[in-house]
Design a protein around this motif. Structure first.
Motif, PDB file in Angstrom:
ATOM      1  N   GLU A   1       5.781  18.590  -3.562  1.00  0.00           N
ATOM      2  CA  GLU A   1       4.808  17.502  -3.725  1.00  0.00           C
ATOM      3  C   GLU A   1       5.230  16.512  -4.817  1.00  0.00           C
ATOM      4  OE1 GLU A   1       0.862  19.125  -4.052  1.00  0.00           O
ATOM      5  OE2 GLU A   1       0.949  19.958  -2.022  1.00  0.00           O
ATOM      6  N   PRO A   2       6.416  15.934  -4.633  1.00  0.00           N
ATOM      7  CA  PRO A   2       6.946  15.050  -5.682  1.00  0.00           C
ATOM      8  C   PRO A   2       6.190  13.723  -5.735  1.00  0.00           C
ATOM      9  CG  PRO A   2       8.318  14.918  -3.732  1.00  0.00           C
ATOM     10  CD  PRO A   2       7.280  15.972  -3.445  1.00  0.00           C
ATOM     11  N   THR A   3       6.197  13.101  -6.910  1.00  0.00           N
ATOM     12  CA  THR A   3       5.613  11.769  -7.035  1.00  0.00           C
ATOM     13  C   THR A   3       6.731  10.738  -7.069  1.00  0.00           C
ATOM     14  OG1 THR A   3       5.615  11.875  -9.430  1.00  0.00           O
ATOM     15  CG2 THR A   3       3.607  12.596  -8.328  1.00  0.00           C
ATOM     16  N   THR A   4       6.437   9.558  -6.576  1.00  0.00           N
ATOM     17  CA  THR A   4       7.405   8.464  -6.558  1.00  0.00           C
ATOM     18  C   THR A   4       6.731   7.216  -7.100  1.00  0.00           C
ATOM     19  OG1 THR A   4       8.439   9.404  -4.580  1.00  0.00           O
ATOM     20  CG2 THR A   4       8.970   7.111  -5.071  1.00  0.00           C
ATOM     21  N   THR A   5       7.456   6.450  -7.893  1.00  0.00           N
ATOM     22  CA  THR A   5       6.944   5.192  -8.427  1.00  0.00           C
ATOM     23  C   THR A   5       7.435   4.049  -7.553  1.00  0.00           C
ATOM     24  OG1 THR A   5       6.997   6.111 -10.650  1.00  0.00           O
ATOM     25  CG2 THR A   5       6.870   3.724 -10.484  1.00  0.00           C
TER      26      THR A   5
ATOM     27  N   CYS B   1       4.195  -8.800 -15.827  1.00  0.00           N
ATOM     28  CA  CYS B   1       3.849  -7.443 -16.260  1.00  0.00           C
ATOM     29  C   CYS B   1       3.188  -6.722 -15.098  1.00  0.00           C
ATOM     30  CB  CYS B   1       2.884  -7.472 -17.438  1.00  0.00           C
ATOM     31  SG  CYS B   1       3.443  -8.554 -18.758  1.00  0.00           S
ATOM     32  N   ILE B   2       3.660  -5.526 -14.830  1.00  0.00           N
ATOM     33  CA  ILE B   2       3.097  -4.777 -13.709  1.00  0.00           C
ATOM     34  C   ILE B   2       3.058  -3.294 -14.051  1.00  0.00           C
ATOM     35  CG2 ILE B   2       5.377  -4.621 -12.558  1.00  0.00           C
ATOM     36  CD1 ILE B   2       3.814  -4.805  -9.862  1.00  0.00           C
ATOM     37  N   ARG B   3       1.952  -2.664 -13.672  1.00  0.00           N
ATOM     38  CA  ARG B   3       1.911  -1.201 -13.745  1.00  0.00           C
ATOM     39  C   ARG B   3       2.213  -0.716 -12.331  1.00  0.00           C
ATOM     40  NH1 ARG B   3      -3.303   1.242 -15.874  1.00  0.00           N
ATOM     41  NH2 ARG B   3      -1.981   3.095 -15.802  1.00  0.00           N
ATOM     42  N   PRO B   4       3.417  -0.168 -12.104  1.00  0.00           N
ATOM     43  CA  PRO B   4       3.806   0.183 -10.736  1.00  0.00           C
ATOM     44  C   PRO B   4       2.891   1.259 -10.150  1.00  0.00           C
ATOM     45  CG  PRO B   4       5.668   0.413 -12.267  1.00  0.00           C
ATOM     46  CD  PRO B   4       4.438   0.199 -13.086  1.00  0.00           C
ATOM     47  N   ARG B   5       2.612   1.112  -8.886  1.00  0.00           N
ATOM     48  CA  ARG B   5       1.773   2.102  -8.210  1.00  0.00           C
ATOM     49  C   ARG B   5       2.591   3.366  -7.961  1.00  0.00           C
ATOM     50  NH1 ARG B   5      -1.558  -1.145  -3.604  1.00  0.00           N
ATOM     51  NH2 ARG B   5      -2.631   0.846  -3.515  1.00  0.00           N
ATOM     52  N   ARG B   6       1.893   4.486  -7.868  1.00  0.00           N
ATOM     53  CA  ARG B   6       2.584   5.764  -7.646  1.00  0.00           C
ATOM     54  C   ARG B   6       2.000   6.477  -6.424  1.00  0.00           C
ATOM     55  NH1 ARG B   6       4.867   8.549 -11.884  1.00  0.00           N
ATOM     56  NH2 ARG B   6       3.438  10.277 -11.675  1.00  0.00           N
ATOM     57  N   CYS B   7       2.866   7.255  -5.793  1.00  0.00           N
ATOM     58  CA  CYS B   7       2.394   8.062  -4.663  1.00  0.00           C
ATOM     59  C   CYS B   7       2.824   9.503  -4.861  1.00  0.00           C
ATOM     60  CB  CYS B   7       2.958   7.520  -3.346  1.00  0.00           C
ATOM     61  SG  CYS B   7       4.711   7.862  -3.112  1.00  0.00           S
ATOM     62  N   ARG B   8       2.117  10.399  -4.193  1.00  0.00           N
ATOM     63  CA  ARG B   8       2.535  11.805  -4.172  1.00  0.00           C
ATOM     64  C   ARG B   8       2.689  12.207  -2.711  1.00  0.00           C
ATOM     65  NH1 ARG B   8       0.202  16.451  -7.925  1.00  0.00           N
ATOM     66  NH2 ARG B   8       2.290  16.232  -8.791  1.00  0.00           N
TER      67      ARG B   8
ATOM     68  N   ARG C   1       1.195   6.671   1.190  1.00  0.00           N
ATOM     69  CA  ARG C   1       0.217   5.747   0.585  1.00  0.00           C
ATOM     70  C   ARG C   1       0.191   5.936  -0.933  1.00  0.00           C
ATOM     71  NH1 ARG C   1      -3.199   2.836   3.369  1.00  0.00           N
ATOM     72  NH2 ARG C   1      -4.730   2.768   1.683  1.00  0.00           N
ATOM     73  N   CYS C   2       0.143   4.811  -1.654  1.00  0.00           N
ATOM     74  CA  CYS C   2       0.167   4.867  -3.124  1.00  0.00           C
ATOM     75  C   CYS C   2      -1.238   5.076  -3.653  1.00  0.00           C
ATOM     76  CB  CYS C   2       0.759   3.586  -3.695  1.00  0.00           C
ATOM     77  SG  CYS C   2       2.484   3.392  -3.292  1.00  0.00           S
ATOM     78  N   THR C   3      -1.632   6.338  -3.734  1.00  0.00           N
ATOM     79  CA  THR C   3      -2.979   6.655  -4.206  1.00  0.00           C
ATOM     80  C   THR C   3      -2.905   7.559  -5.420  1.00  0.00           C
ATOM     81  OG1 THR C   3      -2.992   8.468  -2.631  1.00  0.00           O
ATOM     82  CG2 THR C   3      -4.075   6.446  -1.932  1.00  0.00           C
ATOM     83  N   PHE C   4      -1.760   7.578  -6.088  1.00  0.00           N
ATOM     84  CA  PHE C   4      -1.582   8.492  -7.217  1.00  0.00           C
ATOM     85  C   PHE C   4      -1.500   7.726  -8.537  1.00  0.00           C
ATOM     86  CE2 PHE C   4       0.648  11.932  -9.598  1.00  0.00           C
ATOM     87  CZ  PHE C   4      -0.283  12.936  -9.368  1.00  0.00           C
ATOM     88  N   GLY C   5      -2.359   6.756  -8.692  1.00  0.00           N
ATOM     89  CA  GLY C   5      -2.446   6.036  -9.959  1.00  0.00           C
ATOM     90  C   GLY C   5      -1.293   5.087 -10.213  1.00  0.00           C
ATOM     91  N   HIS C   6      -1.087   4.775 -11.479  1.00  0.00           N
ATOM     92  CA  HIS C   6      -0.080   3.791 -11.867  1.00  0.00           C
ATOM     93  C   HIS C   6       0.829   4.355 -12.942  1.00  0.00           C
ATOM     94  CE1 HIS C   6      -3.321   1.377 -10.140  1.00  0.00           C
ATOM     95  NE2 HIS C   6      -2.401   0.459  -9.891  1.00  0.00           N
TER      96      HIS C   6
ATOM     97  N   GLU D   1       0.789  -1.232   0.000  1.00  0.00           N
ATOM     98  CA  GLU D   1       0.000   0.000   0.000  1.00  0.00           C
ATOM     99  C   GLU D   1       0.823   1.284   0.000  1.00  0.00           C
ATOM    100  OE1 GLU D   1      -3.186   0.214  -0.405  1.00  0.00           O
ATOM    101  OE2 GLU D   1      -3.489  -1.960  -0.410  1.00  0.00           O
ATOM    102  N   THR D   2       2.064   1.205   0.478  1.00  0.00           N
ATOM    103  CA  THR D   2       2.850   2.440   0.610  1.00  0.00           C
ATOM    104  C   THR D   2       4.199   2.290  -0.083  1.00  0.00           C
ATOM    105  OG1 THR D   2       3.937   1.714   2.647  1.00  0.00           O
ATOM    106  CG2 THR D   2       1.868   2.927   2.902  1.00  0.00           C
ATOM    107  N   THR D   3       4.866   3.421  -0.261  1.00  0.00           N
ATOM    108  CA  THR D   3       6.231   3.397  -0.768  1.00  0.00           C
ATOM    109  C   THR D   3       6.963   4.612  -0.205  1.00  0.00           C
ATOM    110  OG1 THR D   3       7.459   2.758  -2.770  1.00  0.00           O
ATOM    111  CG2 THR D   3       6.100   4.724  -2.943  1.00  0.00           C
ATOM    112  N   PRO D   4       8.276   4.509   0.042  1.00  0.00           N
ATOM    113  CA  PRO D   4       8.981   5.665   0.595  1.00  0.00           C
ATOM    114  C   PRO D   4       9.060   6.793  -0.438  1.00  0.00           C
ATOM    115  CG  PRO D   4      10.300   3.638   0.789  1.00  0.00           C
ATOM    116  CD  PRO D   4       9.153   3.341  -0.136  1.00  0.00           C
ATOM    117  N   CYS D   5       8.781   8.012  -0.007  1.00  0.00           N
ATOM    118  CA  CYS D   5       8.904   9.190  -0.868  1.00  0.00           C
ATOM    119  C   CYS D   5      10.353   9.292  -1.336  1.00  0.00           C
ATOM    120  CB  CYS D   5       8.512  10.446  -0.091  1.00  0.00           C
ATOM    121  SG  CYS D   5       9.037  11.984  -0.867  1.00  0.00           S
ATOM    122  N   GLY D   6      10.535   9.524  -2.631  1.00  0.00           N
ATOM    123  CA  GLY D   6      11.880   9.598  -3.201  1.00  0.00           C
ATOM    124  C   GLY D   6      12.695  10.775  -2.692  1.00  0.00           C
ATOM    125  N   VAL D   7      12.020  11.760  -2.095  1.00  0.00           N
ATOM    126  CA  VAL D   7      12.737  12.941  -1.609  1.00  0.00           C
ATOM    127  C   VAL D   7      12.980  12.864  -0.098  1.00  0.00           C
ATOM    128  CG1 VAL D   7      12.680  15.463  -1.411  1.00  0.00           C
ATOM    129  CG2 VAL D   7      11.848  14.347  -3.496  1.00  0.00           C
TER     130      VAL D   7
END
Ligand SMILES: [Zn+2]
Length: 200
Positions: free
Chosen positions: A90-94, A76-83, A52-57, A40-46
């Motif tokens: 407000e960077p996005t991270t894949t 095959c995977i469409r990686p989840r994205r977070c903002r 939480r990965c709620t910013f699409g794929h 459900e989550t990923t570390p912010c790249g910054v």
């Protein structure tokens, strides 16, 4: 009359925290397994905070994986994205999952498999048998080059092998694959070491 129905099997996909969306066998004999991350989550790249990965794929990526019944197999995977709203821009991270590396064309399991194929073989041979380009195999080898051996994973050092792999014809670029035969008879790769010996 005999039934023309094909016998089917189900086997577990040994990849953690994903859900299988679909499988497809393409005419050329390629098996595509489409999965979705359940993480459900990923570390912010910054800032590094879990978001939480709620910013699409992102775009779908295809990762070569261990063959299933002789079919060239891809996950095959469409990686989840977070903002991240904590960071000013407000960077996005894949999201990247533990079973593959960012920008790698393979799953880690397939990288390890390629490495085992290189023992007592050459990059050219493995390239042919796996239908993988020469540079892609060098890439897999390079991703696994490490200066340290993980001795914890070794239970038997009576049969240790050192395979020297030439990474480029005519150039002084070698790697050494260190293996040990374990109690169960399986060959374990201990390390891939850069070989810095000068050669003519
Ligand atoms: Zn952040």
């Amino acid at each position: 009359m005999t039934s023309q129905k094909t016998a089917m099997i189900q086997i577990p996909l040994d990849i953690p925290q994903v859900e299988v969306l679909s499988t497809e066998i393409q005419p050329g004999g390629k098996l595509l397994i489409r999965v979705e991350s359940q993480v459900e989550t990923t570390p912010c790249g910054v800032c590094g905070q879990d978001v939480r990965c709620t910013f699409g794929h992102g775009q779908e990526i295809q990762l070569r994986h261990l063959s299933v019944l002789g079919l060239e197999t891809y996950i095959c995977i469409r990686p989840r994205r977070c903002r991240c709203y904590e960071c000013e821009t407000e960077p996005t991270t894949t999201q990247v999952l533990p079973w593959y590396e960012q920008r790698s064309p393979d799953t880690k399991a397939y990288d390890r498999y390629l490495l085992k194929q290189l023992v007592n073989s050459t990059i050219e041979d493995v390239s042919l048998s796996e239908n993988v380009g020469y540079d892609a195999i060098v890439g897999a080898l390079n991703r696994q080059v490490d200066d340290a051996v993980n001795w914890d994973e070794v239970d038997d050092l009576n049969t240790v092998g050192i395979d020297e792999i030439a990474m480029r014809k005519g150039r002084n670029n070698y790697a050494a694959i260190i293996t040990a035969r374990q109690h169960n008879g399986k060959v374990q790769v201990l390390a891939v070491l850069p070989d810095r010996k000068k050669r003519q």
